[in-house]
Design a protein around this motif. Structure first.
Motif, PDB file in Angstrom:
ATOM      1  N   PHE A 105      42.729  43.112  25.810  1.00 17.05           N
ATOM      2  CA  PHE A 105      44.348  42.813  26.009  1.00 17.05           C
ATOM      3  C   PHE A 105      44.144  40.899  25.821  1.00 17.05           C
ATOM      4  CE2 PHE A 105      44.833  46.511  28.723  1.00 17.05           C
ATOM      5  CZ  PHE A 105      45.345  47.310  28.189  1.00 17.05           C
ATOM      6  N   GLY A 106      43.173  40.653  25.664  1.00 16.55           N
ATOM      7  CA  GLY A 106      42.764  38.855  25.506  1.00 16.55           C
ATOM      8  C   GLY A 106      43.137  37.970  26.522  1.00 16.55           C
ATOM      9  N   THR A 107      43.161  38.781  27.770  1.00 15.71           N
ATOM     10  CA  THR A 107      43.240  37.791  29.418  1.00 15.71           C
ATOM     11  C   THR A 107      42.474  36.590  29.240  1.00 15.71           C
ATOM     12  OG1 THR A 107      41.781  38.793  30.162  1.00 15.71           O
ATOM     13  CG2 THR A 107      43.649  39.672  30.172  1.00 15.71           C
ATOM     14  N   GLY A 108      43.071  35.507  29.936  1.00 15.75           N
ATOM     15  CA  GLY A 108      42.346  34.251  30.428  1.00 15.75           C
ATOM     16  C   GLY A 108      41.666  34.676  30.945  1.00 15.75           C
ATOM     17  N   ALA A 109      40.456  33.510  31.434  1.00 21.33           N
ATOM     18  CA  ALA A 109      40.158  33.404  33.125  1.00 21.33           C
ATOM     19  C   ALA A 109      40.560  34.125  33.992  1.00 21.33           C
ATOM     20  CB  ALA A 109      39.561  31.831  33.461  1.00 21.33           C
ATOM     21  N   LEU A 110      41.880  34.057  34.467  1.00 21.32           N
ATOM     22  CA  LEU A 110      42.126  34.520  35.758  1.00 21.32           C
ATOM     23  C   LEU A 110      42.238  36.111  35.649  1.00 21.32           C
ATOM     24  CD1 LEU A 110      44.758  32.113  36.729  1.00 21.32           C
ATOM     25  CD2 LEU A 110      42.905  32.723  38.094  1.00 21.32           C
ATOM     26  N   GLY A 111      43.080  36.228  34.549  1.00 18.17           N
ATOM     27  CA  GLY A 111      43.040  38.332  34.073  1.00 18.17           C
ATOM     28  C   GLY A 111      41.690  38.681  34.384  1.00 18.17           C
ATOM     29  N   SER A 114      35.556  44.943  28.339  1.00 16.92           N
ATOM     30  CA  SER A 114      36.214  45.392  27.344  1.00 16.92           C
ATOM     31  C   SER A 114      38.287  45.533  27.877  1.00 16.92           C
ATOM     32  CB  SER A 114      36.456  47.240  27.845  1.00 16.92           C
ATOM     33  OG  SER A 114      35.071  47.829  27.497  1.00 16.92           O
ATOM     34  N   PHE A 115      38.207  45.056  29.317  1.00 19.93           N
ATOM     35  CA  PHE A 115      40.118  44.851  29.472  1.00 19.93           C
ATOM     36  C   PHE A 115      39.671  43.455  28.337  1.00 19.93           C
ATOM     37  CE2 PHE A 115      43.251  42.416  32.162  1.00 19.93           C
ATOM     38  CZ  PHE A 115      43.938  43.833  32.228  1.00 19.93           C
TER      39      PHE A 115
END
Length: 290
Positions: A57-63, A52-53
């Motif tokens: 927010f479209g985060t990458g691998a680290l996110g 869901s996060f």
């Protein structure tokens, strides 16, 4: 030889996921003497929270990994404070039954909120292929093995070098004496639940990235439990290493013997080992004076 390499590599990948969940089982047992039967459901919940996060927010691998860690700490602390702390001093059997009830609640909660349809957790270059000689691995596959090894190293340093790690070992060895020495068992158990949920959350997230995300992810808890028993219920590092052994053994049995035996290969392995070492490969023998 190529077929064998593929079986071993894919076995190490799923074995690393087993190893993370096995470490989650073990750290709870080491600190509280309980087997948390909601471990797979905790990993599933954190995987869905990370999905869901990521989609929001479209985060990458680290996110996504950071979300798994932060979400794991939050979920673990909430479970310990709301569900498990009231069970302090109660019979172990009652506390174990509470974890079974918690598993059912978490499974139903996930289906209610996110539905039962499979999802895909897309993370950046997770499917990029890295080649080492003639062997190819996706970056997500290499990542989960690396994360397991980092967790094993981190746990070793924590127990050997930190004061809190030594306090946790003291509680595991003799809770009453540790209390008399001023160790807060409540704090130790809170940290254990938080760490356990982080390990389970990382396993759930990597499984969702490499394979898929669905409510069936909870079954990882049952599949990883043989690794905990094989390594030793009180051996956190040994459980992580044993996850790799179980994963490779399952794949080799499925590839060379029978796919129907793949699901039970881990349980067959622990039956053989426990007949020789009832406390597991890395567990400590309990000696009682009478």
């Amino acid at each position: 030889m190529g077929y064998l390499s593929e079986l071993v590599i894919s076995g190490l990948v799923i074995g690393a996921i087993y190893g993370l969940i096995a470490m989650a089982f073990s750290v709870i047992y080491k600190a509280t003497g309980l087997v948390n039967f909601a471990q797979g459901e905790v990993g599933m919940l954190i995987a869905y929270l990370s999905w869901s996060f990521s989609t929001t927010f479209g985060t990458g691998a680290l996110g996504v990994v950071a979300m798994a860690v932060v979400g794991g700490i939050a979920v673990g602390l909430l479970i310990e404070r709301i569900v498990m702390r009231p069970m302090l001093g109660e019979p172990v059997f009652s506390a174990v039954l509470v974890t079974i009830g918690l598993a059912v609640v978490l499974r139903s909660f996930v289906i209610l909120v996110w539905g039962a349809s499979p999802q895909k957790l897309d993370v950046g270059a997770a499917d990029a292929v890295l080649r080492f000689g003639g062997i190819g691995m996706r970056s997500s596959q290499l990542g989960v093995v690396a994360v397991l090894l980092l967790c094993v190293l981190g746990v070793w340093l924590f127990f050997q070098r930190s004061r809190f790690g030594i306090a946790m070992r003291a509680v595991a060895a003799d809770e009453k004496t540790a209390r008399l020495m001023g160790v807060s068992t409540a704090q130790v158990q809170a940290v254990a639940w938080a760490a356990s949920s982080v390990f389970a959350g990382l396993a759930g997230v990597f499984f969702a990235v490499i394979y898929n995300l669905s409510p069936e992810l909870f079954a990882l808890g049952l599949k990883a439990f043989p690794a905990t028993v094989l390594g030793g219920l009180d051996a956190v590092i040994g459980s992580g290493i044993s996850g790799l052994v179980i994963g490779v053994a399952e794949n080799l049995v499925g590839g060379y013997v029978s796919s129907t035996l793949k699901e039970v290969a881990g349980f067959l392995l622990i039956l053989v080992v426990l007949m020789v070492r009832p406390f597991g490969l890395f567990g400590e023998r309990e000696i009682e004076r009478v």
